[in-house]
Design a protein around this motif. Structure first.
Motif, PDB file in Angstrom:
ATOM      1  N   SER A  89      12.045   3.365  -5.473  1.00 46.63           N
ATOM      2  CA  SER A  89      11.805   2.658  -6.978  1.00 46.63           C
ATOM      3  C   SER A  89      10.362   3.198  -6.725  1.00 46.63           C
ATOM      4  O   SER A  89       9.813   3.159  -7.730  1.00 46.63           O
ATOM      5  N   GLY A  90       9.691   3.775  -6.028  1.00 45.69           N
ATOM      6  CA  GLY A  90       8.498   4.414  -5.958  1.00 45.69           C
ATOM      7  C   GLY A  90       7.706   5.381  -7.538  1.00 45.69           C
ATOM      8  O   GLY A  90       9.227   6.438  -7.745  1.00 45.69           O
ATOM      9  N   HIS A  91       6.908   5.854  -7.428  1.00 45.17           N
ATOM     10  CA  HIS A  91       5.957   6.679  -8.155  1.00 45.17           C
ATOM     11  C   HIS A  91       5.128   6.799  -7.574  1.00 45.17           C
ATOM     12  O   HIS A  91       4.231   6.702  -6.927  1.00 45.17           O
ATOM     13  N   VAL A  94       0.969   7.121  -4.401  1.00 43.58           N
ATOM     14  CA  VAL A  94       0.537   5.872  -3.625  1.00 43.58           C
ATOM     15  C   VAL A  94       1.348   4.584  -3.325  1.00 43.58           C
ATOM     16  O   VAL A  94       2.227   4.498  -4.367  1.00 43.58           O
ATOM     17  N   PRO A  96       2.368   0.362  -3.386  1.00 46.50           N
ATOM     18  CA  PRO A  96       1.571  -0.504  -3.612  1.00 46.50           C
ATOM     19  C   PRO A  96       1.202  -0.898  -2.646  1.00 46.50           C
ATOM     20  O   PRO A  96       2.099  -1.509  -1.122  1.00 46.50           O
ATOM     21  N   GLU A 176      -4.311   4.294   0.300  1.00 44.58           N
ATOM     22  CA  GLU A 176      -6.181   5.032   0.398  1.00 44.58           C
ATOM     23  C   GLU A 176      -7.128   4.473   0.933  1.00 44.58           C
ATOM     24  O   GLU A 176      -7.616   2.895   0.824  1.00 44.58           O
ATOM     25  N   ASN A 228      -6.472   0.813  -0.551  1.00 43.21           N
ATOM     26  CA  ASN A 228      -5.785   0.658  -2.318  1.00 43.21           C
ATOM     27  C   ASN A 228      -7.037  -0.389  -3.003  1.00 43.21           C
ATOM     28  O   ASN A 228      -6.972  -0.396  -3.637  1.00 43.21           O
ATOM     29  N   GLU A 344       3.644  17.853  -6.841  1.00 40.94           N
ATOM     30  CA  GLU A 344       2.512  17.170  -7.652  1.00 40.94           C
ATOM     31  C   GLU A 344       1.275  17.777  -6.674  1.00 40.94           C
ATOM     32  O   GLU A 344       0.839  16.903  -5.855  1.00 40.94           O
ATOM     33  N   ARG A 356       9.630  17.854  -7.202  1.00 42.33           N
ATOM     34  CA  ARG A 356      10.066  17.414  -8.551  1.00 42.33           C
ATOM     35  C   ARG A 356      11.004  18.984  -9.081  1.00 42.33           C
ATOM     36  O   ARG A 356      10.046  19.851  -8.399  1.00 42.33           O
TER      37      ARG A 356
ATOM     38  N   ILE B  93     -11.564   5.072  -4.577  1.00 42.61           N
ATOM     39  CA  ILE B  93     -11.665   5.538  -6.030  1.00 42.61           C
ATOM     40  C   ILE B  93     -10.414   4.573  -6.487  1.00 42.61           C
ATOM     41  O   ILE B  93     -10.582   4.054  -7.740  1.00 42.61           O
ATOM     42  N   VAL B  94      -9.408   4.173  -5.570  1.00 43.86           N
ATOM     43  CA  VAL B  94      -7.994   3.674  -6.523  1.00 43.86           C
ATOM     44  C   VAL B  94      -8.475   2.191  -6.540  1.00 43.86           C
ATOM     45  O   VAL B  94      -9.213   1.744  -5.740  1.00 43.86           O
ATOM     46  N   VAL B 141       5.513  13.240 -14.886  1.00 42.86           N
ATOM     47  CA  VAL B 141       3.775  14.134 -13.776  1.00 42.86           C
ATOM     48  C   VAL B 141       3.318  12.204 -13.405  1.00 42.86           C
ATOM     49  O   VAL B 141       3.332  11.312 -13.484  1.00 42.86           O
ATOM     50  N   SER B 142       2.557  12.760 -12.110  1.00 43.07           N
ATOM     51  CA  SER B 142       1.628  11.474 -11.390  1.00 43.07           C
ATOM     52  C   SER B 142       0.137  12.280 -11.676  1.00 43.07           C
ATOM     53  O   SER B 142       0.154  13.025 -11.216  1.00 43.07           O
ATOM     54  N   ARG B 143      -0.226  11.188 -11.737  1.00 38.74           N
ATOM     55  CA  ARG B 143      -1.935  12.044 -11.829  1.00 38.74           C
ATOM     56  C   ARG B 143      -2.822  10.720 -11.674  1.00 38.74           C
ATOM     57  O   ARG B 143      -2.553   9.903 -12.244  1.00 38.74           O
ATOM     58  N   MET B 144      -3.969  11.097 -11.591  1.00 42.31           N
ATOM     59  CA  MET B 144      -5.215  10.169 -11.057  1.00 42.31           C
ATOM     60  C   MET B 144      -6.448  10.560 -11.960  1.00 42.31           C
ATOM     61  O   MET B 144      -6.713  11.007 -12.702  1.00 42.31           O
ATOM     62  N   GLU B 176      -3.267   5.964 -10.614  1.00 39.87           N
ATOM     63  CA  GLU B 176      -2.026   7.025  -9.972  1.00 39.87           C
ATOM     64  C   GLU B 176      -0.794   6.491 -11.097  1.00 39.87           C
ATOM     65  O   GLU B 176      -0.224   5.401 -10.922  1.00 39.87           O
ATOM     66  N   THR B 178       2.500   7.348 -13.469  1.00 38.80           N
ATOM     67  CA  THR B 178       3.008   8.320 -13.584  1.00 38.80           C
ATOM     68  C   THR B 178       3.829   7.840 -14.334  1.00 38.80           C
ATOM     69  O   THR B 178       4.244   6.918 -15.381  1.00 38.80           O
ATOM     70  N   ALA B 226       4.591   3.440 -14.881  1.00 35.65           N
ATOM     71  CA  ALA B 226       4.219   3.100 -13.534  1.00 35.65           C
ATOM     72  C   ALA B 226       2.612   3.337 -13.441  1.00 35.65           C
ATOM     73  O   ALA B 226       1.431   4.665 -13.665  1.00 35.65           O
ATOM     74  N   ASN B 228      -0.233   2.981 -10.185  1.00 37.41           N
ATOM     75  CA  ASN B 228       0.178   3.162  -8.602  1.00 37.41           C
ATOM     76  C   ASN B 228       0.871   2.724  -7.820  1.00 37.41           C
ATOM     77  O   ASN B 228       1.427   1.623  -6.624  1.00 37.41           O
ATOM     78  N   GLY B 229       2.438   3.517  -8.012  1.00 33.49           N
ATOM     79  CA  GLY B 229       3.435   3.709  -7.187  1.00 33.49           C
ATOM     80  C   GLY B 229       4.593   2.381  -7.620  1.00 33.49           C
ATOM     81  O   GLY B 229       5.501   1.946  -6.699  1.00 33.49           O
ATOM     82  N   GLU B 230       4.240   2.024  -8.727  1.00 36.93           N
ATOM     83  CA  GLU B 230       5.145   0.663  -9.240  1.00 36.93           C
ATOM     84  C   GLU B 230       5.249   0.164 -10.392  1.00 36.93           C
ATOM     85  O   GLU B 230       4.031   1.216 -11.167  1.00 36.93           O
TER      86      GLU B 230
END
Lengths: 417, 417
Positions: A89-91, A94, A96, A176, A228, A344, A356, B93-94, B141-144, B176, B178, B226, B228-230
């Motif tokens: 279920s992660g994205h 990072v 959590p 992080e 984080n 990514e 992906r 930075i997160v 896609v995932s982007r910060m 982050e 998604t 999403a 930060n991973g959730e």
């Protein structure tokens, strides 16, 4: 960008206005965790005022509809045990902080940071003691790195055992991390001639101790006090842990209280009796620090069910203790043919990298695999290749290619292929 | 690497074994949040077994010694209000999802993701409706990226007003994210000739609506599910928000339920009455979407007290809605002289970037400032330069250089300099 995908094939996924809804493919959480306060769900949320800003003391929590949790492996006690990140279920990359995997040998100590200090002694010119405030005044760095327990995947040496990717691969997580370079402290203390190893000791009831080569420490070791963007979580070593990017998790001592410099390793329990690799000739390989390159598909993965043939995006994580991920290939036919997945960005050093690849499932049986190559050129082995060298008496460091079988009815299972 | 720093100057920070402890410089939290379960604190944590793995339903929480929270600005009600990220206690930075700033216009709606859908209609070939499951099957896609409210710093136009960096700059956070590129959906639906704007509408009781240029959408807009991973947090738009990297926060519609394509902007309340910039000539500048480059020192910052002269690491955040941060300079004399700070990598597009610069405080009054230059060459202005163009009738888009005065006794205050 998405080879083989046309507007038609995406639409075939079923998104036309008024079209049928698609069943959840990945078992998305639909129950609130026990004890969570449930808000009433209005039929039309635009007709009622919502919840106010800054509920719950200003520190937020998840939706009542989200309930993914770490899963504790059923060891005899919960004090020397481990819990695993729900990778399916992660994205993104990072993890959590509330879902970072755990491994404790005598539970999670409760430490007041105002009373905690770190001692640095042994073969140094000047022994030093640092309070947390001392450490937080020193030059800091922030780095995204994975930590993987060397026992990750340990159930899978002989037969496919655990059903989900959380069970097979959930002992790896990425954060992080922020803290002080350990080299900064060693430069302050001054290493004496011949200094070659550093003992790191935790303040938990296991008094976890490991020997670390000075070369690694001078390269990129961090004394981390944040994860984080906030203080370390208690289960990750609050208020201070050692971070050894790419090394096995057990060495990255949590609740760190002491560093002793020596010319020789300390031969602690955790590097003699435990955390060694028993080889086919009966000898135990010691000091196998670096986590070799590894990857796993997280969607689709074990215990999921694909509702019907059609378009899916295969995704997963790849990482290497030796540097950056260079390439991830995916096979849908058990390793007969491979296609390169998209990585990514940013692709970071010793960090999870998400890959992906679009895939149109034709409804026939398929065996999905991923294979990472890292920047050193190391290629993730098959289980057969790994066992040919290592035998099956090992516990740790299983980094072989993982196979997920998609049956004709869409059921996904853990297989050896 | 740390100019001007010797082993001696670091040791002068006071870390010798048996040396004096240093008082907390940054007011680290020392009280548990109300209602938190407090574990007993053993004198020697190695003598008692710790807490078991997987406490609290498998989803962890902070140490009982950590209590930083978002701070709600004292608006008349807590339903149309905002809360601010505690930047002074941040690391890297997160932004922890639980501390991401909030801005709600009619509270946080409670939305069941199984009942939520997104409609895409207007000037398209084929109107489409997507359930959350539909969206989660599409290429992701995932982007910060940072999100900054255009009202960030709005109290500081005329006089230094709020005491802390949380108050002056806490309406910016980085996660982050998604989700699906909005361009993917538009390609599925097919844009009709002349399509130039897209209305985005939220499912909150404010039915928040903004017009977004199609060019931006095709460039980098994301439908994020999403963070930060959730899953997204409820206060960030659960289950779906629009992400427009670098644009003002208000446009990044939360609880997104509808997208309508048009050839003209919709002139909603939030782009006519609100979120416009009143200029000195009495005209309101409209559609000022991009957040210009901005930076702020987070340590030392307002309401802190430096305990004594000596070594400190100045650190802070810089960002630009136009791309990457190219350079951050720091002044300790109110802008007379500048020194270039180190940027913590990776430096990402439209994302917070942490900067650091070692500083030895001589005990005399100092005025600390940071000044960012982004990759387009844009240089963060002084407040005087900004006001010369904008006047002081504006509410939004204050991106001027922030000044912190360090007095001889170490007190740090918000000043205009």
């Amino acid at each position: 960008m998405f080879p083989g995908l046309s507007r038609r094939s995406l639409l075939a996924g079923g998104a036309s206005l008024g079209g049928a809804m698609i069943a959840a493919a990945a078992g998305r959480a639909q129950e609130a965790p026990p004890g969570a306060a449930l808000e009433p769900v209005p039929e039309d949320p635009t007709r009622v005022q919502g919840q106010p800003v800054l509920s719950e003391n200003g520190y937020g929590s998840r939706s009542q509809f989200e309930s993914e949790v770490r899963w504790r492996y059923p060891t005899a006690t919960a004090h020397t045990s481990w819990s695993m990140t729900p990778l399916a279920s992660g994205h993104g990359i990072v993890t959590p902080s509330g879902l970072h995997f755990e491994r404790h040998h005598a539970g999670i100590p409760t430490i007041d940071p105002r009373a905690h200090s770190l001692i640095l002694h042994g073969m140094v010119e000047e022994p030093l003691r640092f309070t947390m405030d001392d450490l937080m005044r020193l030059p800091a760095v922030s780095r995204m790195h994975f930590i993987e327990c060397s026992g990750n995947t340990l159930t899978e040496w002989e037969e496919p055992t655990l059903r989900t990717v959380q069970g097979t691969h959930g002992l790896t997580s990425t954060s992080e991390w922020t803290g002080v370079k350990l080299s900064t402290l060693l430069e302050m203390a001054g290493l004496r001639d011949g200094a070659a190893w550093i003992l790191a000791e935790g303040a938990d009831a296991a008094v976890m101790t490991r020997s670390v080569p000075v070369g690694k420490v001078m390269d990129d070791a961090i004394l981390a006090y944040a994860q984080n963007g906030e203080a370390l979580r208690p289960e990750q070593g609050y208020p201070l842990r050692l971070l050894l990017p790419g090394f096995e998790g057990n060495m990255q001592i949590k609740w760190l209280r002491r560093l002793e410099v020596s010319d020789t390793p300390y031969m602690t329990r955790e590097e003699t009796s435990k955390y060694t690799d028993l080889m086919p000739d009966g000898r135990a390989r010691q000091f196998t620090f670096v986590m070799d390159a590894k990857s796993v598909i997280t969607f689709p993965s074990g215990a999921m069910r694909l509702p019907r043939p059609g378009y899916y995006e295969i995704t997963g994580l790849a990482w290497s203790g030796r540097g950056k991920v260079a390439k991830v290939e995916v096979s849908a036919d058990g390793g007969e043919t491979w296609e390169e997945a998209a990585l990514e960005g940013p692709v970071l050093d010793k960090c999870h990298t998400r890959f992906r690849l679009p895939w149109v499932w034709n409804g026939e049986e398929a065996v999905l695999q991923s294979r990472v190559t890292d920047e050193t050129g190391y290629v993730q082995p098959t289980l057969e290749e790994l066992v040919a060298v290592r035998g099956t008496d090992s516990v740790y460091h299983l980094n072989a290619i993982q196979s997920w079988r998609v049956a004709g009815d869409g059921e996904v299972t853990n297989v050896h292929a």
